[in-house]
Design an enzyme around this catalytic site. Structure first.
Site, mmCIF file in Angstrom:
data_model
loop_
_atom_site.group_PDB
_atom_site.id
_atom_site.type_symbol
_atom_site.label_atom_id
_atom_site.label_comp_id
_atom_site.label_asym_id
_atom_site.label_seq_id
_atom_site.Cartn_x
_atom_site.Cartn_y
_atom_site.Cartn_z
ATOM 1 N N LYS A 52 -64.422 38.896 26.010
ATOM 2 C CA LYS A 52 -65.101 40.073 26.574
ATOM 3 C C LYS A 52 -65.160 39.953 28.093
ATOM 4 O O LYS A 52 -64.929 40.926 28.814
ATOM 5 C CB LYS A 52 -66.493 40.229 25.958
ATOM 6 C CG LYS A 52 -66.416 40.689 24.502
ATOM 7 C CD LYS A 52 -67.735 40.630 23.765
ATOM 8 C CE LYS A 52 -67.484 40.911 22.275
ATOM 9 N NZ LYS A 52 -68.663 40.739 21.438
ATOM 10 N N GLN A 96 -74.493 38.624 21.952
ATOM 11 C CA GLN A 96 -73.486 38.170 20.985
ATOM 12 C C GLN A 96 -74.159 37.704 19.693
ATOM 13 O O GLN A 96 -75.102 36.915 19.730
ATOM 14 C CB GLN A 96 -72.657 37.032 21.618
ATOM 15 C CG GLN A 96 -71.526 36.531 20.756
ATOM 16 C CD GLN A 96 -70.466 37.599 20.487
ATOM 17 O OE1 GLN A 96 -70.078 38.343 21.366
ATOM 18 N NE2 GLN A 96 -70.020 37.682 19.244
ATOM 19 N N ASP A 119 -72.848 48.198 22.455
ATOM 20 C CA ASP A 119 -72.331 47.866 21.120
ATOM 21 C C ASP A 119 -72.576 49.004 20.122
ATOM 22 O O ASP A 119 -71.998 49.023 19.040
ATOM 23 C CB ASP A 119 -73.028 46.601 20.580
ATOM 24 C CG ASP A 119 -72.175 45.349 20.767
ATOM 25 O OD1 ASP A 119 -70.930 45.485 20.828
ATOM 26 O OD2 ASP A 119 -72.744 44.253 20.835
#
Ligand code: NDP
Length: 282
Positions: A52, A96, A119
């Site tokens: 990422k 995460q 997200d």
């Protein structure tokens, strides 16, 4: 002969488009920043976080990295999230997963400001998707819609079957296909006669989490098959939920694993980071 849906190529196109958009924003004096939080040092998570950050660097998004120790308390993590929610120079916040067991994932994800939830996991964003309002959409299913559109697969009016009903893949996938005017059926572990249902699908999206479970008998001739699964087989080779060699010849189009859905997730994360600027200014 089937069409191989090339996620590597399509994700590269999207990243180039994002890069151009980021450069445009920079010219207007707007810098886009993504805060990435990792708790503990799970090796798979470290790989995902590293990828990422690399993608951010490629497209020109500034990434702020927070690497917290395994024993971080829920309160400490929530304090950091709240601080980042308040910071005007942070556009996106990504925590995460998975988190260590002393931390409740849902509480953390629900604490991220919906306007910075790149997200797309926050209930406000899921709700917005449900009623057709602007918001962040979960990256993997959003990436699948891009794969279909950019491979000239029409969704409107088609029988779309999704296998799996998880909050991050199956459910948002079904809502997105519906938004594109597909006729959508969602299946799961309690579905009676899965093969009968999947055999009706013009577009079959498979997110079961079971290596190579979907064989030719689940697939209608001429279907488009999208494989979300990622596993390692007995020979340590990457494979999906679909038995590719068994299914491919029966399809009009199919995604490979690796190189199908996988690369799309990060590309869509980058796209969401860019879209955060507009969403935050509504
Ligand atoms: P989950 O384990 O959360 O969900 C699996 C779903 O499959 C559940 O809804 C379950 O039903 C259903 N299911 C399980 N067994 C059967 C069965 N025999 N018949 C019908 N349905 C069944 O998985 P995720 O949605 O998180 O992920 C699915 C796969 O996609 C995994 O392999 C994961 O690694 C991969 N993945 C890949 C990503 C990428 O970027 N490429 C991103 C996210 C996930 P029930 O609800 O009844 O239990």
């Amino acid at each position: 002969m089937y069409q191989l849906i090339d996620g590597k190529k399509i994700s590269a196109e999207i990243k180039e488009e994002v890069k151009a958009k980021v450069a445009e924003y920079k010219k207007q004096g707007v810098e886009i920043t993504l805060a990435v939080i990792q708790v503990g040092n799970d090796p798979a998570s470290s790989v995902y976080v590293g990828n990422k950050k690399k993608a951010c660097e490629f497209v020109g998004i500034r990434s702020l990295s927070y690497e917290l120790p395994e024993e971080t308390t829920q309160e400490e993590l929530l304090d950091l999230v709240k601080e980042l929610n308040e910071r005007a120079d942070v556009n996106g916040i990504l925590v995460q997963l998975p988190l260590p067991k002393q931390i409740d994932e849902e509480t953390v994800l629900n604490t991220i400001s919906p306007l910075k939830d790149v997200d797309g996991f926050h209930p406000m964003n899921v709700g917005a998707l449900c009623i057709g309002k602007a918001g962040f959409v979960s990256c993997t299913p959003a990436g699948i819609i891009e794969l279909l559109k950019r491979s000239d697969v029409d969704i409107a009016g088609k029988e779309c079957v999704v296998i799996g009903r998880s909050n991050i893949v199956g459910k948002p996938m079904a809502l997105l296909l519906l938004r594109e005017n597909g006729t959508v059926t969602v299946t799961h572990s309690r579905t009676i006669d899965l093969k009968e249902v999947t055999s009706r699908a013009d577009i079959l999206v498979v997110a079961i989490g079971k290596p190579k479970m979907i064989t030719a008998e689940y697939v209608k001739k001429g279907a488009v098959v999208i494989d979300v699964g990622i596993h390692r087989d007995a020979n340590n080779k990457l494979c999906g939920d679909v038995d590719f060699d068994n299914v491919a010849e029966k399809c009009n189009a199919i995604t490979p694993v690796p190189g199908g859905v996988g690369p799309m997730t990060i590309a869509m994360l980058m796209k969401n980071c860019v879209e955060s600027v507009a969403l935050q200014n509504i």
